[in-house]
Write an enzyme that holds these catalytic residues in place. Sequence first.
Site, PDB file in Angstrom:
ATOM      1  CG  ASP A  17      -1.717  -1.269   1.309  1.00 24.09           C
ATOM      2  OD1 ASP A  17      -2.305  -1.633   0.252  1.00 24.09           O
ATOM      3  OD2 ASP A  17      -1.654  -1.720   2.529  1.00 24.09           O
ATOM      4  CE  LYS A  28       3.420  -2.629  -4.776  1.00 29.18           C
ATOM      5  NZ  LYS A  28       2.858  -2.570  -3.647  1.00 29.18           N
ATOM      6  CD  GLN A  55       0.616  -9.374  -2.984  1.00 34.93           C
ATOM      7  OE1 GLN A  55       1.241 -10.155  -3.781  1.00 34.93           O
ATOM      8  NE2 GLN A  55      -0.480  -9.223  -3.200  1.00 34.93           N
ATOM      9  N   GLY A 101      -3.967  -4.237  -4.127  1.00 34.61           N
ATOM     10  CA  GLY A 101      -4.622  -3.256  -5.137  1.00 34.61           C
ATOM     11  C   GLY A 101      -3.495  -1.881  -5.362  1.00 34.61           C
ATOM     12  CG  HIS A 102      -1.271  -1.018  -8.155  1.00 32.73           C
ATOM     13  ND1 HIS A 102      -0.371  -1.068  -6.932  1.00 32.73           N
ATOM     14  CD2 HIS A 102      -0.775  -1.900  -8.793  1.00 32.73           C
ATOM     15  CE1 HIS A 102       0.555  -2.111  -7.074  1.00 32.73           C
ATOM     16  NE2 HIS A 102       0.048  -2.513  -8.265  1.00 32.73           N
TER      17      HIS A 102
END
Length: 431
Positions: free
Chosen positions: A13, A16, A223, A40-41
């Site tokens: 988190d 990225k 991750q 998630g992004h």
Amino acid sequence: MPAIVLVGAQWGDEGKGKATDLLGSKVDYVVKFNGGNNAGHTVVIGGEKYALHLLPSGILSPNVTPVIGNGVVIDLEVLFAELEALKARGMDVSRLRVSANAHVIPSYNIALDKVRERFLGKRKLGTTGRGIGPTYADKMNRVGIRVQDLFDESILRQKVEAALDEKNHLLVKIFNRRSIDADLVTEELLAYRDRLAPMVVDTGLELNQALDAGKVVLFEAGQATMLDVDHGTYPFVTSSACTAAGACTGSGVAPTRVDRVVAVHKAYTTRVGSGPFPTELFDASGDFLRAGGFEFGTTTGRPRRCGWADTVVARYSTRVNGVTDYVLTKLDVLTGLETIPVCVAYDVNGTRYDEMPVNQSDFHHAVPIYEELPGWTEDITGARSFEELPANAQAYVLRMEELFGARISVIGVGPGRDEVVVRYSMLGEGE
């Protein structure tokens, strides 16, 4: 031209997706090389927020070819739901490439994941229950289902039946659940075959040919370092290789082709799920960080655990990834604090540790040793050069850079794609 690996330096988190998006105009390929839809992004473009779970965030850049590499595990229902959602918002998703060697998450592994986590009770690992771990376990046990298997119905059916021979015993006899029908699972998977076919290629070959042709390839980790199955806070980790080395095994590109390793690190620290977290805050300071950084999971929606920056973890990430450049995100969240504590070492039963303890029990009992840095009150979201930052914000960045052991090339000063300060090119000097 370079092959660049982008990793998270903490527990995930870190932002990225934003770093990937920042490189978008200079990058030809963006490759997701590990994980699945368990992370998630969130990328903000023109005030529009896009939450991606399985797709590489390069899919939002019109001139980029997004690739799902062989190291990823794919929930096909999630894949096509994300593609349809982006198409509905006017995005072109036709460029997506999917490795024929990537493993597929069958429905029985999702069922097993959820049941197992409930069965563990207070010993649970904090998984997302999306079948990621069981699918990687199948891969290592050589009973997994790969994308290419969907194009040979006989092979697919045999593999599903073989996997369920064991898994149904677990579900029925250990977990007291119903058995799963092999024919039903086979038909579920075959339903995606025709839609998937145009995307499936030898992605390793295409990526190597792209590098030979002078293209820029960005490898984007799911991750982060501290969730890596080998180098993270085991067993409170994910099931795949999240470090820079994983980019090679998860894509089919050799380590000699990697030019730069970019690590993303928040100006503070967050973690989701169970496991040790030395700088975690349980007071108003933690609430301040959570509210200011909107620290809620992109995939799960659950509140993230928040704490001050931990530079012992950062130095460890620098070492195991071979970091050349850092992206320091969410510096703006710290605005308004009179002083900002930064963890520079640990105290474990009276012994000082300047580097990560080798023993997991020591890490679990580590007490942060803080250095207090002066804060700032000025709004920094409009800064576009390092010199435009307040003096104390500049000092914070420079001290973090010193403690990290690698240069901080980009600083995030707001949630928007253009709210960054670029100190150095992440493509290397002179670019």
